[in-house]
Design a protein around this motif. Structure first.
Motif, PDB file in Angstrom:
ATOM      1  N   TYR A  42       0.840  -1.210   0.000  1.00  0.00           N
ATOM      2  CA  TYR A  42       0.000   0.000   0.000  1.00  0.00           C
ATOM      3  C   TYR A  42       0.873   1.258   0.000  1.00  0.00           C
ATOM      4  CZ  TYR A  42      -3.173   3.544   2.026  1.00  0.00           C
ATOM      5  OH  TYR A  42      -3.894   4.684   2.290  1.00  0.00           O
ATOM      6  N   LEU A  43       1.883   1.287   0.868  1.00  0.00           N
ATOM      7  CA  LEU A  43       2.772   2.446   0.947  1.00  0.00           C
ATOM      8  C   LEU A  43       3.517   2.662  -0.371  1.00  0.00           C
ATOM      9  CD1 LEU A  43       4.335   1.967   4.500  1.00  0.00           C
ATOM     10  CD2 LEU A  43       2.760   3.781   3.811  1.00  0.00           C
ATOM     11  N   ALA A  44       3.991   1.568  -0.956  1.00  0.00           N
ATOM     12  CA  ALA A  44       4.709   1.673  -2.226  1.00  0.00           C
ATOM     13  C   ALA A  44       3.792   2.223  -3.316  1.00  0.00           C
ATOM     14  CB  ALA A  44       5.278   0.315  -2.624  1.00  0.00           C
ATOM     15  N   ASP A  45       2.550   1.756  -3.332  1.00  0.00           N
ATOM     16  CA  ASP A  45       1.577   2.252  -4.311  1.00  0.00           C
ATOM     17  C   ASP A  45       1.309   3.743  -4.132  1.00  0.00           C
ATOM     18  OD1 ASP A  45       1.325  -0.229  -5.478  1.00  0.00           O
ATOM     19  OD2 ASP A  45      -0.527  -0.750  -4.430  1.00  0.00           O
ATOM     20  N   LYS A  46       1.459   4.234  -2.896  1.00  0.00           N
ATOM     21  CA  LYS A  46       1.240   5.661  -2.614  1.00  0.00           C
ATOM     22  C   LYS A  46       2.485   6.508  -2.890  1.00  0.00           C
ATOM     23  CE  LYS A  46      -3.040   5.433  -1.118  1.00  0.00           C
ATOM     24  NZ  LYS A  46      -4.138   6.105  -1.850  1.00  0.00           N
ATOM     25  N   GLY A  47       3.545   5.872  -3.387  1.00  0.00           N
ATOM     26  CA  GLY A  47       4.729   6.617  -3.776  1.00  0.00           C
ATOM     27  C   GLY A  47       5.819   6.720  -2.732  1.00  0.00           C
ATOM     28  N   HIS A  48       5.673   6.031  -1.604  1.00  0.00           N
ATOM     29  CA  HIS A  48       6.700   6.065  -0.569  1.00  0.00           C
ATOM     30  C   HIS A  48       7.792   5.036  -0.866  1.00  0.00           C
ATOM     31  CE1 HIS A  48       4.261   8.778   1.838  1.00  0.00           C
ATOM     32  NE2 HIS A  48       3.229   8.006   1.564  1.00  0.00           N
ATOM     33  N   GLU A  49       8.974   5.286  -0.339  1.00  0.00           N
ATOM     34  CA  GLU A  49      10.093   4.351  -0.487  1.00  0.00           C
ATOM     35  C   GLU A  49      10.066   3.414   0.722  1.00  0.00           C
ATOM     36  OE1 GLU A  49      14.903   4.462  -1.467  1.00  0.00           O
ATOM     37  OE2 GLU A  49      13.869   6.260  -0.733  1.00  0.00           O
ATOM     38  N   VAL A  50       9.745   2.151   0.483  1.00  0.00           N
ATOM     39  CA  VAL A  50       9.449   1.235   1.577  1.00  0.00           C
ATOM     40  C   VAL A  50      10.428   0.058   1.566  1.00  0.00           C
ATOM     41  CG1 VAL A  50       7.625  -0.031   2.763  1.00  0.00           C
ATOM     42  CG2 VAL A  50       7.024   1.785   1.172  1.00  0.00           C
ATOM     43  N   PHE A  51      10.891  -0.282   2.768  1.00  0.00           N
ATOM     44  CA  PHE A  51      11.808  -1.409   2.943  1.00  0.00           C
ATOM     45  C   PHE A  51      11.237  -2.338   4.017  1.00  0.00           C
ATOM     46  CE2 PHE A  51      14.150   2.102   1.320  1.00  0.00           C
ATOM     47  CZ  PHE A  51      15.226   1.614   0.602  1.00  0.00           C
ATOM     48  N   THR A  52      11.173  -3.626   3.741  1.00  0.00           N
ATOM     49  CA  THR A  52      10.834  -4.593   4.791  1.00  0.00           C
ATOM     50  C   THR A  52      12.033  -5.501   5.014  1.00  0.00           C
ATOM     51  OG1 THR A  52       9.922  -6.297   3.328  1.00  0.00           O
ATOM     52  CG2 THR A  52       8.407  -4.596   4.118  1.00  0.00           C
ATOM     53  N   TYR A  53      12.218  -5.867   6.270  1.00  0.00           N
ATOM     54  CA  TYR A  53      13.319  -6.755   6.627  1.00  0.00           C
ATOM     55  C   TYR A  53      12.822  -8.200   6.638  1.00  0.00           C
ATOM     56  CZ  TYR A  53      16.456  -2.919   7.559  1.00  0.00           C
ATOM     57  OH  TYR A  53      17.274  -1.817   7.407  1.00  0.00           O
ATOM     58  N   ASN A  54      13.532  -9.047   5.922  1.00  0.00           N
ATOM     59  CA  ASN A  54      13.192 -10.468   5.804  1.00  0.00           C
ATOM     60  C   ASN A  54      14.306 -11.321   6.387  1.00  0.00           C
ATOM     61  OD1 ASN A  54      11.034  -9.574   4.183  1.00  0.00           O
ATOM     62  ND2 ASN A  54      11.233 -11.297   2.778  1.00  0.00           N
ATOM     63  N   SER A  55      13.910 -12.410   7.003  1.00  0.00           N
ATOM     64  CA  SER A  55      14.888 -13.429   7.395  1.00  0.00           C
ATOM     65  C   SER A  55      15.550 -13.997   6.140  1.00  0.00           C
ATOM     66  CB  SER A  55      14.184 -14.548   8.160  1.00  0.00           C
ATOM     67  OG  SER A  55      15.013 -15.693   8.225  1.00  0.00           O
ATOM     68  N   MET A  56      16.834 -14.298   6.227  1.00  0.00           N
ATOM     69  CA  MET A  56      17.514 -14.931   5.101  1.00  0.00           C
ATOM     70  C   MET A  56      16.952 -16.314   4.796  1.00  0.00           C
ATOM     71  SD  MET A  56      21.523 -13.770   5.283  1.00  0.00           S
ATOM     72  CE  MET A  56      21.792 -14.212   3.561  1.00  0.00           C
ATOM     73  N   LYS A  57      16.206 -16.874   5.757  1.00  0.00           N
ATOM     74  CA  LYS A  57      15.596 -18.193   5.554  1.00  0.00           C
ATOM     75  C   LYS A  57      14.221 -18.091   4.880  1.00  0.00           C
ATOM     76  CE  LYS A  57      18.957 -20.187   7.857  1.00  0.00           C
ATOM     77  NZ  LYS A  57      19.689 -19.018   8.382  1.00  0.00           N
ATOM     78  N   HIS A  58      13.768 -16.877   4.621  1.00  0.00           N
ATOM     79  CA  HIS A  58      12.451 -16.689   4.015  1.00  0.00           C
ATOM     80  C   HIS A  58      12.424 -17.313   2.617  1.00  0.00           C
ATOM     81  CE1 HIS A  58       8.865 -14.684   2.453  1.00  0.00           C
ATOM     82  NE2 HIS A  58       8.567 -14.334   3.697  1.00  0.00           N
ATOM     83  N   PRO A  59      11.317 -17.989   2.271  1.00  0.00           N
ATOM     84  CA  PRO A  59      11.245 -18.630   0.947  1.00  0.00           C
ATOM     85  C   PRO A  59      11.384 -17.664  -0.220  1.00  0.00           C
ATOM     86  CG  PRO A  59       9.479 -19.428   2.374  1.00  0.00           C
ATOM     87  CD  PRO A  59      10.140 -18.297   3.102  1.00  0.00           C
TER      88      PRO A  59
END
Length: 363
Positions: free
Chosen positions: A28-45
């Motif tokens: 949603y934030l990305a669609d609104k034009g914001h620069e968004v980062f989420t942190y993922n575990s390196m084990k995430h698929p």
């Protein structure tokens, strides 16, 4: 804005409630034009660097090698990375394994923390762990610039306990509009002729009280129990206890959302025994699936369901509901639950409330 989301195992969701929210909100934030980062575990698929316009940062997560301490190391790695990136806002989802690193959070970013439920009340934790969780809760409040509560009960608790103000923003759900009765064939049940319980196998979810009621009920409709029952001693104990109750079927965890939603939709009674804080995602999902809900009698459930459910405290009350109530008699309650999802708990509304709050915090 440049925004980071930490505190989850990552997106897209393969785990639970916070991950589902992080997925919906970040996109949603990305669609609104914001620069968004989420942190993922390196084990995430999901190993790509972006997801629907959201930047993904993979951090080392040794939980599979060293167990629970690995969660603390993963959160530390996320925070250390965040210090390098000059975020305007860091949204922290939960605090259990991150609050001890609070002093390391970057000073140039606003830290907004969703305080989750009352984790220290969970009986699965030992007394020392519960004491630590109380300490972690206090640390999270101190290290945050702003707080979010996903239930009014948590909001009141934070004010009464710490004098801490928090913004109430609930969790969300999507209305289920595509019922498919054929799904029931895989579970050997017929529509409106079975009852349903979906929960993690933890004592505070009141599974034993509910299943005691099902076991002593004179009405022996099929009772499906969905959840991973083979991962802890409590699950093993319950499965053994009800071994001779032929109507009670433990069918394990189900991760196919279409199947879960259809099981909810076509059930007679849906039991929700959660008693420890917060707006529980599975409760909203049940409300969105046309269920008639029998919920544990506590302030958190009542704040969401109001008069649109029945409430229990004892196995005897569960027994009475099973024997005397059927879904067809209470369409007003199921329709009201669905209406409340559309009015108050839909994802576009929840996402907007978060973004509006971010804008308020930056003024």
């Amino acid at each position: 804005m440049k925004i980071a989301i930490i505190g989850t195992r990552g997106i897209p969701n393969y785990h639970g409630g916070f991950e589902q929210f992080a997925e919906y909100f970040s996109v949603y934030l990305a669609d609104k034009g914001h620069e968004v980062f989420t942190y993922n575990s390196m084990k995430h698929p999901y190993q790509e660097k972006t997801y629907k316009g959201v930047h993904i940062i993979h951090c080392n997560d040794p939980e599979d090698k060293i167990g629970t301490p690995g969660q603390f190391i993963y959160d530390l790695n996320c925070i250390l990375d965040a210090r390098k990136r000059k975020f305007d806002i860091i949204l922290q989802l939960g605090y259990t394994s991150s609050s001890i690193w609070g002093k390391l959070l970057p000073k140039n970013a606003l830290i907004i923390t969703n305080m989750d439920g009352l984790e220290w009340k969970r009986s699965k934790y030992s007394k020392p762990v519960r004491q630590f969780l109380k300490f972690a809760e206090k640390l999270a409040i101190k290290s945050s610039d702003y707080l979010i509560s996903d239930s009014k009960g948590i909001q009141s608790y934070l004010m009464n306990k710490y004098g801490a103000r928090s913004k109430y923003i609930a969790y969300g759900a999507n209305i289920f509009n595509t019922p498919n009765e054929k799904v029931l064939q895989q579970y050997n049940v017929e529509k409106h002729k079975y009852n349903l319980l979906i929960a993690r196998f933890e004592p505070e979810n009141n599974l034993e009280t509910i299943l005691d009621g099902a076991a002593i009920s004179n009405k022996k409709e099929v009772f499906l129990v969905v959840g991973k029952h083979n991962v802890n001693k409590f699950g093993t104990y319950l499965k053994q206890k009800y071994l001779n109750s032929e109507n009670i079927r433990f069918i394990g965890g189900i991760y196919n959302l279409e199947h879960l939603n259809n099981l909810r939709y076509f059930s007679n009674l849906y039991f929700h025994g959660h008693s420890v804080g917060g707006t529980n995602p599975s409760l909203l999902e049940a409300m969105a699936c046309n269920t008639l809900i029998i919920a544990h009698d506590n302030q958190f459930n009542k704040a969401i369901l109001k008069t649109n459910a029945f409430y229990f405290n004892t196995a005897g009350q569960v027994k009475e509901f099973l024997e005397e109530i059927n879904k067809g008699q209470h369409k007003d309650k199921t329709l009201n639950c669905r209406s409340d999802i559309e009015k108050f708990f839909n994802w576009p509304l929840i996402n907007k409330q978060y973004l509006d709050f971010f804008n308020e915090c930056r003024k």
